[in-house]
Enzyme design. Structure first.
Site: not given
Length: 909
Positions: A567, A572, A759, A763, A909
């Protein structure tokens, strides 16, 4: 009516040196005068100027030395510039723009937004910029924009020889910034109709920065194709975005620059809060956005922390319409709810029984009385979590709704490696015997305790070990070498423990995985030799509870790897350099900038919040995950040893893990090692759809390799990603060489997949799979009872093994903190932007882009149906069955809320 002005010889000093005839008025009323430029080399002295107001014709009479006269007729056309400004949330942008704060004169005249139209082409006679057309935009009374928007208009007179408008310069003379959605220049049919300018950007106040903003029209241009009048503006805008690399960044700035991760610790507050710098030779890591904050007094390599973390202004979305919904929830969670949870109980107190865990969902728990009810409004912001001002109650995750005891089942434990929250770690066993690559002098014997005999006992009746290896039926979750070097250090921290682990699975004829064995290893420690033990499924009660405890440890390892690597690191963290380089080197009018922009939005804001509250020293990750203060450092180890740009592509990732092989005759060009691998099957559908869209788009702008090679912006972009954004990997041979359209297609598909499909897969299922924490504990707090047991531990384990498991699980505070965060992270905003759902406004006028986007959108809708059919197929046991959560994480679209499906464009997010 005509006005005539005679210029006498006494006015001969009023000579104009501009090179061609161009009349313009200076002054107003009785003081008005007229100037006319000359196309001749010699300066002309004007005898008189006659101005016809109706015809807007100026007649120039040359002096007596000339034998003839020349008449010039110049006409103008009225254009209307309409600017749409979005109101902000949390503060009202009044119709008069906060009269009390406006300069009285500006308020009276309504001079808030000043605009200038920029010609696309240079003057063909002079080779210079054509003069811009200027004016003020005034607020209108239009109500068709809706309650959240304000319209401004400017009536301008544009010369008919002005040509096409290429850009518009906007200056905000108000004291507060504004968010401009778009600008439309209505030319009444001139030059091909209205000109659209997509902005979606904050415009700073001139009181903060005197440099006005420029927005280019929606037409895309490669650098070599840039209209002559826009080249200098294109270059200047990129220079502004790059900055000069000095000073502390201010909130209103839009500067993109790089820095290492040196802001996770807080050594000024405590020695225990010091953290090493991530990024550099010692601890390789991707780069983050530079903020320029001062270094700490204790450690000159560490950056000081502050109440806010700078991100370029357009990367922050906290105050505009509903784009802020998830961010606002996340912010409220971090700032109000989590502190209240932490102060409501002792962090070390575990759950006394499983009934206490169930109460979290049936009755809820009281929050700390310290919560400020007057300011938090948590009931409105977090209605799924906060049922009253002081009551926190969780909704049952989908997994537990369908089967209360699914978390106990070995079948579900195995299934989730293929169709759960972290389907990216399972890999084929390609070598036997299993052996560590770590130094045996430091960590003990390298050979695994999982033997051939043990494996054949577990798969007895099916096949031999050799056949299982040959037939590609043995798989592993291998966290042995990653965690083993940290075991000794982690065990020095109170309230946590760690092992190196290996978990083996066998592929059954049904297509499902059967867990075979778990090996837990402790290196030599405190004078004791290496300890390792293999645990297996069993019907005998003591061995069964040991197996359950071993699974809890492995799940804590998998949770750590999922959150910190699959993740955080792979999406990110590694995407942030792409965002920085895209804004520094690809102009907003570059077609690749426009292709990537929807997939890079909102990520930097979330990353900044994460650095401040989640992955920082003593943040939620450190408090709630097994490696504690070494958690993010472990992600640096993975980045150094395992991360490759080319392997972020889904097909390459599957091949590298032995989960697929190339097969031109197979669907997607791959043959899966496990046919019923939901993440791979659905992911490849998304991957192929993205690649087809990117291929059609790229070949439209780059029909041949020369255009790729000669695109200076594109080459600078890719060079900086490799050598600066991922500087610690710059010399690796696996980086693609950007020379052809095909290579560019591969690079872009890779980036878009990671930001969207990958993602989404790791997520949005977080609450469904980990919202009931026994299914995926984030921390194991106690050692296995079989490791150096004392008499009291033996007795405790024999009398109440359930209590031993509960002590190993997260504490009440740890579990509640993580569950609350996972709930918010799994939430889709009301206005989530899904992959392929809506075309970007700057493409709407291009018929070709519209057509290929419609194909892309249609394909994703088709994929939705394919996934639904797969989930209804009883032969696919990894996604269908009684109590089984269907695999929906890669279904492209979703409604609002925690749905366990939906693929947004970006990491929002």
């Amino acid at each position: 009516m005509l006005n005539q002005i005679n210029l006498s010889k006494s006015h001969s000093s009023h000579q104009i040196l501009l090179p061609n005839y161009k009349p313009f008025i200076v002054g107003t009323g009785e003081n008005a005068c007229f100037a006319v430029t000359s196309k001749f080399k010699s300066v002309k002295k004007l005898e008189n100027v006659r101005v016809g107001r109706a015809s807007r014709t100026i007649k120039v009479v040359q002096n007596s030395t000339e034998k003839s006269t020349t008449s010039i007729t110049t006409t103008t056309t009225s254009v209307v510039v309409e600017i749409t400004v979005l109101k902000t949330l949390g503060e009202v942008l009044h119709v008069e723009l906060v009269a009390a704060e406006l300069d009285p004169l500006l308020k009276t005249l309504g001079k808030v937004l000043h605009v200038e139209l920029v010609a696309a082409e240079l003057d063909p006679h002079t080779g210079l910029d054509k003069p811009t057309v200027k004016g003020f935009a005034h607020k209108t009374d239009k109500d068709d924009k809706g309650a959240d928007k304000i319209s401004f208009e400017s009536d301008l007179k544009i010369p008919n020889d002005f040509g096409e408008v290429g850009a518009i310069i906007v200056e905000n003379k108000h004291k507060k910034e504004m968010f401009v959605e778009n600008i439309v220049i209505d030319q009444n049919g001139l030059f091909g109709g209205p000109v659209n300018v997509t902005c979606n950007s904050w415009i700073h106040s001139k009181f903060d920065n005197k440099e006005p903003r420029i927005f280019f029209v929606d037409k895309s241009y490669l650098p070599s194709q840039t209209p002559s009048g826009l080249k200098s503006y294109r270059e200047k805008e990129l220079q502004i975005l790059r900055g000069d690399g000095t000073g502390e960044r201010k909130t209103f700035e839009r500067i993109y620059d790089y820095d290492v991760y040196n802001d996770l610790g807080d050594p000024n507050s405590s020695d225990d809060l010091w953290r090493p710098v991530l990024g550099g030779k010692e601890r390789p890591y991707p780069r983050r956005c530079r903020t320029g904050r001062r270094t700490t007094q204790i450690d000159p390599l560490s950056e000081s922390r502050s109440m806010s973390v700078y991100v370029p202004r357009d990367e922050a979305f906290s105050k505009v319409k509903q784009l802020s919904f998830s961010s606002k929830m996340f912010w409220s969670l971090l700032h109000t709810l989590l502190p209240s949870i932490e102060s409501s109980s002792d962090n070390d107190v575990g759950f006394p029984d499983f009934t206490a865990i169930d109460i979290l969902y049936s009755q809820g728990v009281e929050l700390s009385a310290a919560t400020d009810k007057s300011t938090t409004n948590l009931v409105d912001i977090l209605p799924r979590l906060v049922k009253a001002y002081d009551l926190l109650q969780f909704e049952k995750p989908e997994l537990i709704k369908r089967d209360t005891f699914s978390w106990l089942k070995d079948e579900e434990f195995a299934r989730q490696t293929l169709a759960g929250l972290n389907p990216c770690s399972i890999q084929l066993i390609m070598e036997w015997p299993l052996k560590s690559k770590l130094d045996p002098k430091v960590y003990g014997p390298a050979e695994s305790a999982i033997t051939k005999e043990l494996i054949e006992q577990e798969i007895g009746g099916f096949t031999t070990l050799e056949n299982a290896l040959e037939q590609k039926k043995l798989f592993i979750l291998d966290y042995h070498d990653l965690f083993l070097p940290y075991v000794t250090k982690v065990r020095e921290i109170k309230g946590t423990t760690l092992y190196g682990s290996r978990t083996l699975f066998y592929l059954m004829p049904s297509g499902t995985l059967k867990p075979l064995a778990i090996e837990l290893t402790r290196p030599p420690i405190d004078g004791k030799p290496q300890w390792k033990e293999v645990f297996r499924p069993s019907w005998e009660t003591s061995d069964l509870w040991l197996w359950r405890l071993a699974k809890a440890h492995v799940l804590a390892h998998d949770s750590c790897y999922h959150q910190l690597v699959s993740h955080w690191l792979r999406t990110h963290c590694c995407v942030e350099p792409y965002i920085i380089a895209t804004n520094r080197h690809l102009s907003a009018m570059h077609p690749i900038h426009r292709l990537l922009h929807p997939h890079l939005r909102y990520t930097m804001e979330i990353n900044a919040l994460s650095r401040k509250h989640l992955i920082n020293a003593d943040g939620t990750i450190e408090k709630s995950f097994s490696p504690h203060k070494y958690s993010v450092e472990i992600s640096s180890v993975v980045y150094e040893k395992l991360w490759q740009f080319d392997l972020q592509a889904l097909p390459a990732d599957l091949i590298s893990r032995g989960m697929a092989v190339k097969d031109p005759t197979a669907l997607h060009g791959l043959k899966l090692t496990i046919e019923d691998y939901p993440y791979a099957n659905d992911g490849l559908l998304i991957w192929d759809a993205i690649k087809k869209w990117v291929t059609d788009y790229v070949t439209y702008y780059y029909p041949d390799a020369n255009l790729v090679q000669s695109d200076n912006e594109l080459q600078a972009w890719w060079t900086e990603i490799r050598t600066v954004g991922h500087a610690d990997k710059k010399d690796e041979s696996w980086w693609p060489v950007l020379e052809t359209p095909e290579c560019l297609i591969g690079i872009l598909t890779n980036m878009i997949w990671v930001a969207s499909g990958h993602h989404a897969a790791v997520n949005f299922g977080q609450y469904d799979f980990a919202g009931y924490f026994p299914n995926r504990p984030t921390i194991a707090r106690t050692n296995m009872p079989s490791e150096d047991p004392n008499d009291s531990e033996k007795e405790e384990f024999l009398k109440r093994p359930e209590g031993f498991l509960l002590k190993c699980f997260p504490s009440q505070v740890q579990a509640t903190l993580v569950m609350a965060i996972l709930d918010v992270l799994s939430f889709h905003s009301p206005d989530e932007e899904y992959l392929g759902e809506t075309i970007q406004p700057y493409w709407k006028e291009d018929k070709y882009i519209n057509a290929i986007f419609e194909q892309f959108s249609g394909k994703l809708k088709e994929i939705e149906g394919i996934i639904n059919a797969r989930n209804a197929n009883s032969r696919l046991k990894n996604r269908f069955g009684a109590g089984v959560v269907p695999y929906q994480l890669l279904k492209p679209f979703s409604k609002e809320g925690v749905t366990g499906m939906g693929v947004p464009n970006s990491i929002s997010i």
